[in-house]
Write a protein that holds these residues in place. Structure first.
Motif, mmCIF file in Angstrom:
data_model
loop_
_atom_site.group_PDB
_atom_site.id
_atom_site.type_symbol
_atom_site.label_atom_id
_atom_site.label_comp_id
_atom_site.label_asym_id
_atom_site.label_seq_id
_atom_site.Cartn_x
_atom_site.Cartn_y
_atom_site.Cartn_z
ATOM 1 N N ASN A 1 30.357 -43.202 -15.402
ATOM 2 C CA ASN A 1 29.619 -41.946 -15.319
ATOM 3 C C ASN A 1 28.296 -42.090 -14.577
ATOM 4 O O ASN A 1 27.234 -42.163 -15.186
ATOM 5 C CB ASN A 1 29.363 -41.411 -16.735
ATOM 6 N N ASN A 2 28.350 -42.095 -13.240
ATOM 7 C CA ASN A 2 27.097 -42.142 -12.486
ATOM 8 C C ASN A 2 26.380 -40.795 -12.474
ATOM 9 O O ASN A 2 25.247 -40.695 -12.010
ATOM 10 C CB ASN A 2 27.335 -42.623 -11.050
ATOM 11 N N VAL A 3 27.039 -39.755 -12.998
ATOM 12 C CA VAL A 3 26.356 -38.471 -13.126
ATOM 13 C C VAL A 3 25.229 -38.588 -14.157
ATOM 14 O O VAL A 3 24.110 -38.122 -13.938
ATOM 15 C CB VAL A 3 27.360 -37.371 -13.531
ATOM 16 N N ALA A 4 25.532 -39.225 -15.289
ATOM 17 C CA ALA A 4 24.514 -39.436 -16.331
ATOM 18 C C ALA A 4 23.731 -40.699 -15.985
ATOM 19 O O ALA A 4 23.795 -41.710 -16.680
ATOM 20 C CB ALA A 4 25.174 -39.558 -17.695
ATOM 21 N N SER A 5 22.967 -40.628 -14.913
ATOM 22 C CA SER A 5 22.368 -41.824 -14.325
ATOM 23 C C SER A 5 21.441 -42.569 -15.274
ATOM 24 O O SER A 5 21.449 -43.803 -15.333
ATOM 25 C CB SER A 5 21.603 -41.447 -13.053
ATOM 26 N N VAL A 6 20.609 -41.850 -16.024
ATOM 27 C CA VAL A 6 19.649 -42.514 -16.910
ATOM 28 C C VAL A 6 20.152 -42.536 -18.346
ATOM 29 O O VAL A 6 19.388 -42.747 -19.284
ATOM 30 C CB VAL A 6 18.260 -41.844 -16.830
ATOM 31 N N GLY A 7 21.443 -42.350 -18.510
ATOM 32 C CA GLY A 7 22.052 -42.369 -19.828
ATOM 33 C C GLY A 7 22.215 -40.965 -20.371
ATOM 34 O O GLY A 7 21.485 -40.042 -20.010
ATOM 35 N N HIS A 8 23.176 -40.820 -21.250
ATOM 36 C CA HIS A 8 23.436 -39.522 -21.854
ATOM 37 C C HIS A 8 22.308 -39.163 -22.817
ATOM 38 O O HIS A 8 21.843 -39.988 -23.601
ATOM 39 C CB HIS A 8 24.768 -39.552 -22.601
ATOM 40 N N ALA A 9 21.879 -37.907 -22.732
ATOM 41 C CA ALA A 9 20.918 -37.332 -23.695
ATOM 42 C C ALA A 9 19.616 -38.122 -23.764
ATOM 43 O O ALA A 9 19.047 -38.295 -24.849
ATOM 44 C CB ALA A 9 21.560 -37.224 -25.080
ATOM 45 N N HIS A 10 19.124 -38.583 -22.606
ATOM 46 C CA HIS A 10 17.852 -39.324 -22.646
ATOM 47 C C HIS A 10 16.758 -38.403 -23.189
ATOM 48 O O HIS A 10 16.569 -37.281 -22.710
ATOM 49 C CB HIS A 10 17.478 -39.807 -21.246
ATOM 50 N N PRO A 11 16.007 -38.844 -24.210
ATOM 51 C CA PRO A 11 15.029 -37.951 -24.855
ATOM 52 C C PRO A 11 14.009 -37.355 -23.893
ATOM 53 O O PRO A 11 13.627 -36.189 -24.035
ATOM 54 C CB PRO A 11 14.357 -38.854 -25.893
#
Length: 945
Positions: A566-576
């Motif tokens: 998942n390169n769409v969620a580049s900085v990780g899913h649900a980054h605060p």
């Protein structure tokens, strides 16, 4: 079927010991020539109680057939019955390949031999091409379904078959399994084995007894197992059945019971792994409810007979490698068959076959709601309690419960049977056992529960210790309902959880707080109904993903998957930080980008600052397709020309212009033939499998330059050339050194513009370089980027020089309603913050190097791996069937991805041949996370897919 008048046939209980014939190769060759008139070479094959050979005409390499030397205890009538049954199945199920007797120069090759070991029957059956499923490698659901379908076809074909020898008494006839066990168990010298077999067999006999007399009887093969089916060369699913040596009359359901047993020893197999086979059998044989009840007890008894018979055979004949090699497999069959209580497996099987659920058992006890105000906590996947990674904290659930008690609640509960994600402190490696069977209880005051003894209630503390009497206040307590002394596991799969509930009942119902019965999830069906067919989803039967966190994806049942694609969620899913930025801006303002607000200018400055000097003008859009489309239109407008040069095998998007320059046949099989006349292509600069390989890849650039020069010479100088700066669609293949430098120079020499498609690889993913073109030491004129810049939010951008951007006016005005909207701009800046502040480009470099090193090490052990492409956290593992020809392993790659999903890893194929794993996880992935992926891939390549 009716059993005809008795004739002399084998009775196992009159001769328990069955020594295998052991004729020498020389004697077999001599007797064969004498009986059948053919000189042969032989290759010994395994068997537990017969002697088998693959035979070849002397000096030839093609098999003549398989020679079967039957154990001398079997009569001529029994051998005739085997051949007749095989012929009938072949006639009635022509799509099933069945071996027939081979005709020799003297007729059918079937005769009695007078050997050194007495009178032995010999016959030669056809050697059917293909391979068995022998061994304990993984069996895919499709293969398991194929096994069940073959068992069903054979059973249906033999439904009315009758023969005088059908009443023979075999140790493998499950009607006699209990007697076989009683005969062999006292002879087993290993006390531990005796205890395991006795315990499992006693439970099976008790479960079978009420329905045994009602089970239909007919003739059957009763050995359609992994050893006795074949799949054609190059095929995955078996389509042939061999070895009719166990034909007899027995319980019809025994056919599928035997098949199911053979599934259970394979890698990763559980009782649930057999459901595809049972469903396939049921489709043609329509199992009765009594047969469903009997099925798993028969599987257990089959396992017990296999264990005892195999061990007895080895004690009798310690040179029988076939029998000794099967001992571990046979014991695993018994262990797996007995791993879940039989009533639970029956309930799960009924559900798998679409049969109605049975009513849960009812019991009464203390009503917790009588204590005062009751609060039920939601610990499921979608619960706000699990936001911002709180689900990984073991203290989250207790803290929420105590807060509710402090707010005046008398009792707090978390229901059984609903996914309980909260407190999943070790999410990887992934497990499918995620559904809790217990209710959790906290009370404000000590509790002395009164529960109906029939409920078989089991109270434990948080650390699993038994709890009884007066239960303490303000601590976590767990309650489960057992069944006949069997306590369900704390967590299990969704299918088995529903079955446990049906059998044992809901502990919450006893306490007055019943858990709701799960509703049927029709979301995938509705998706298929309301979305266009071409709007596909990953996987044939995908998990329903409802939460993401960092590199984790979590399904509705609380299973945690490792996201490696998942390169769409580049900085990780649900980054605060990203979530907070978007939410804060949503509270303030979100409107179309024609309004004046600060965020769009701030974001444009930030993104331009990551590029070389001169990139001073930004267009914002919503996707990569829009970005590349706009980049192409910019080049056309700036130059006043229509023609574009593009690299073959690339994908740039789905809009008109971006699709026109996309020539990946994986995305469009007719890509090259349907290009508009203004698109001109150059060879894919793939140094691994392209036209030029290795050092010869240096030829790609001059050849591309020649195409550009020829276009210009023909009076059609191109407006621009678009290419991925790192060949992402092929799986992260680096372009040959200097390629873009030469091609960009050529396009500019003729007044055109260089367009860099950075949608896949840009934004720090390559580790060593923030942008892909930096790896080439080249600078484009226009950069198109998306995916990573939004961190999952729909956001794209095109960055160029002012003089190029200003020329767009020649094609009218540009406007994207939500491209660069206040929320999009705020999120885009937050993504850049995270990449910079958390050092994610460096993480891509370090973790990516470790990952690539481990993958390359796998390549040294698994010949299917042709090579490992890429840099940083954009890698590709290319699978080939032959490292010289580079024949793409397309089917294997798809199967590997499906097996990885079973192991909890999200992975997908890419490339024109769909034979490359596209490895592009969120940039926050850890070293431990990628090790989980490599370990899973190693297991798949080692144990099968």
């Amino acid at each position: 079927m009716s059993e005809t008048a008795p004739i002399p046939v084998f009775d196992y209980f009159s001769q328990v010991d069955l020594p295998t014939p052991t004729l020498s190769d020389d004697e077999v060759r001599a007797l064969f020539a004498d009986a059948f008139g053919v000189e042969i070479d032989v290759h010994a094959l395994g068997s537990q109680q017969d002697q088998n050979f693959r035979v070849f005409r002397r000096g030839e390499s093609l098999p003549l057939g398989v020679l079967k030397l039957s154990n001398p205890v079997f009569s001529e009538a029994e051998i005739d019955m085997q051949d007749a049954a095989a012929a009938l199945v072949a006639d009635r199920s022509p799509y099933v390949r069945i071996p027939r007797l081979v005709e020799g120069p003297r007729g059918a090759m079937s005769a009695w031999w007078e050997s050194s070991q007495g009178r032995i029957h010999a016959r030669v059956i056809e050697n059917i091409a293909g391979s068995t499923l022998t061994g304990s490698r993984y069996l895919s659901p499709a293969v398991v379904e194929g096994l069940g379908a073959l068992a069903g076809a054979v059973s249906l074909s033999l439904a009315d078959f009758e023969h005088p020898a059908s009443g023979r008494v075999l140790q493998w006839d499950l009607r006699h399994a209990a007697r076989v066990i009683d005969t062999l168990l006292p002879l087993e010298p290993d006390v531990g084995v005796r205890e395991v077999v006795q315990r499992a067999a006693d439970a099976a006999r008790a479960a079978l007894a009420p329905v045994a007399d009602a089970l239909p009887v007919q003739a059957g093969h009763f050995d359609v197992t992994d050893d006795n089916v074949l799949r054609a060369p190059g095929a995955t699913v078996p389509d042939a059945v061999i070895d009719f040596g166990d034909v007899c009359a027995s319980w019809r359901v025994g056919e599928i019971a035997v098949t199911v047993s053979s599934v259970l020893h394979h890698d990763g197999a559980t009782p649930e792994s057999a459901f595809p086979a049972i469903r396939a059998f049921d489709r043609v044989r329509d199992l009765t409810d009594d047969e469903i009840t009997a099925l798993w007890p028969l599987v257990v008894l089959r396992g017990a007979v296999l264990v005892l018979s195999g061990r007895a055979q080895v004690r009798l004949d310690d040179a029988n490698d076939y029998a000794s090699g099967a001992l571990d497999r046979e014991f695993r069959i018994l262990e797996q068959a007995a791993s879940v209580p039989l009533p639970v497996l029956a309930a799960a099987t009924r559900a798998a076959l679409g049969r109605p659920r049975r009513v849960e058992p009812v019991a009464t006890g203390s009503t917790l709601t009588a204590l005062g105000r009751h609060v039920e906590l939601d610990a499921s996947t979608e619960s706000p309690l699990n936001d911002a990674g709180a689900w990984l904290d073991a203290a989250t659930l207790d803290a929420a419960a105590l807060a509710a008690l402090d707010a005046g609640a008398a009792v707090v509960t978390v229901p059984a049977w609903r996914a309980r994600l909260t407190g999943t402190v070790d999410p990887l490696p992934s497990t499918a056992q995620t559904v809790p069977t217990d209710i959790l209880v906290w009370t404000a005051e000590p509790l002395a529960p009164a529960v109906d003894a029939a409920a078989e209630f089991v109270w434990t503390t948080a650390d699993g210790e038994p709890a009884a009497g007066v239960l303490p206040a303000r601590v976590r307590l767990s309650a489960r309902r057992a069944f006949e002394g069997l306590v369900p596991p704390p967590r299990t799969t969704r299918a088995l959880a529903d079955a446990w509930r049906e059998v044992a009942g809901d502990p919450g119902a006893v306490l007055g707080v019943p858990a709701p019965v799960p509703a049927t999830d029709d979301s995938l069906h509705r998706r298929h109904e309301v979305l266009a067919e071409v709007q596909e989803h990953y996987y044939g039967t995908p998990p329903r993903i409802e939460r993401g966190w960092r590199e984790h994806l979590i399904d509705v049942d609380g299973r945690v998957y490792l996201d490696m694609v998942n390169n769409v969620a580049s900085v990780g899913h649900a980054h605060p930080h990203v979530v907070e930025a978007g939410a804060r801006q949503m509270h303030l303002l979100n409107t179309n980008s024609r309004f004046h607000y600060r965020a769009i200018a701030d974001f444009a400055d930030r993104i331009a600052a990551t590029l070389p000097e001169g990139f001073d003008t930004v267009f914002f859009v919503n996707s990569g397709s829009e970005a590349t489309d706009l980049a192409i239109r910019l080049a056309m407008a700036a130059t006043g020309r229509p023609d574009i040069v593009a690299m073959r095998e690339a994908y740039h998007g789905w809009t008109y212009a971006s699709d026109a320059v996309s020539t990946s046949i994986a995305d469009n099989p007719f890509a090259l033939e349907t290009r508009p006349e203004w698109v001109h292509t150059v060879d894919a600069a793939n140094s691994y499998r392209g036209k030029h390989r290795g050092a010869d890849a240096a030829k790609y650039a001059p050849e591309a330059v020649a195409v550009i020069d020829e276009l210009a010479a023909s009076g059609r100088p191109p407006a621009g050339m678009i290419a991925e700066t790192y060949f992402g669609n092929a799986g992260g293949v680096a372009l040959p050194d200097g390629y873009l430098t030469q091609v960009y120079a050529a396009i500019r020499r003729h007044g055109g513009l260089a367009i860099a498609d950075e949608v896949q690889v840009g934004y720090g993913r390559l580790g060593e370089w923030f942008w892909g073109f930096q790896q080439q030491g080249a600078v484009p004129d226009i950069v198109a980027v998306a995916k990573s810049i939004g961190g999952g939010h729909p956001l794209g951008a095109v960055i160029t020089r002012r003089e190029i951007a200003d020329r767009y006016r020649t094609q009218g005005y540009f406007f994207s309603s939500t491209g660069g909207s206040p929320v999009s701009s705020a999120i885009g800046m937050a993504v850049l913050d995270v990449i910079e502040q958390e050092g994610l480009q460096e993480n891509a470099r370090v973790v990516g190097a470790h990952l690539k090193s481990r993958l390359e090490e796998l390549g040294g052990r698994h010949p299917l791996i042709g090579t490992v492409h890429g840099s940083g956290l954009y890698l590709g593992v290319e699978f080939v069937r032959d490292r010289e020809t580079l024949e793409p392993a397309t089917a294997e790659t798809a199967a590997i991805c499906d097996r990885l999903l079973e192991l909890g890893v999200i992975m997908q194929p890419t490339g024109d041949f769909q034979n490359v794993l596209k490895i592009k996880p969120p940039l926050v992935v850890t070293r431990a996370g990628v090790d989980v992926f490599v370990d899973a891939l190693d297991r798949v390549l080692t144990t099968g897919y």
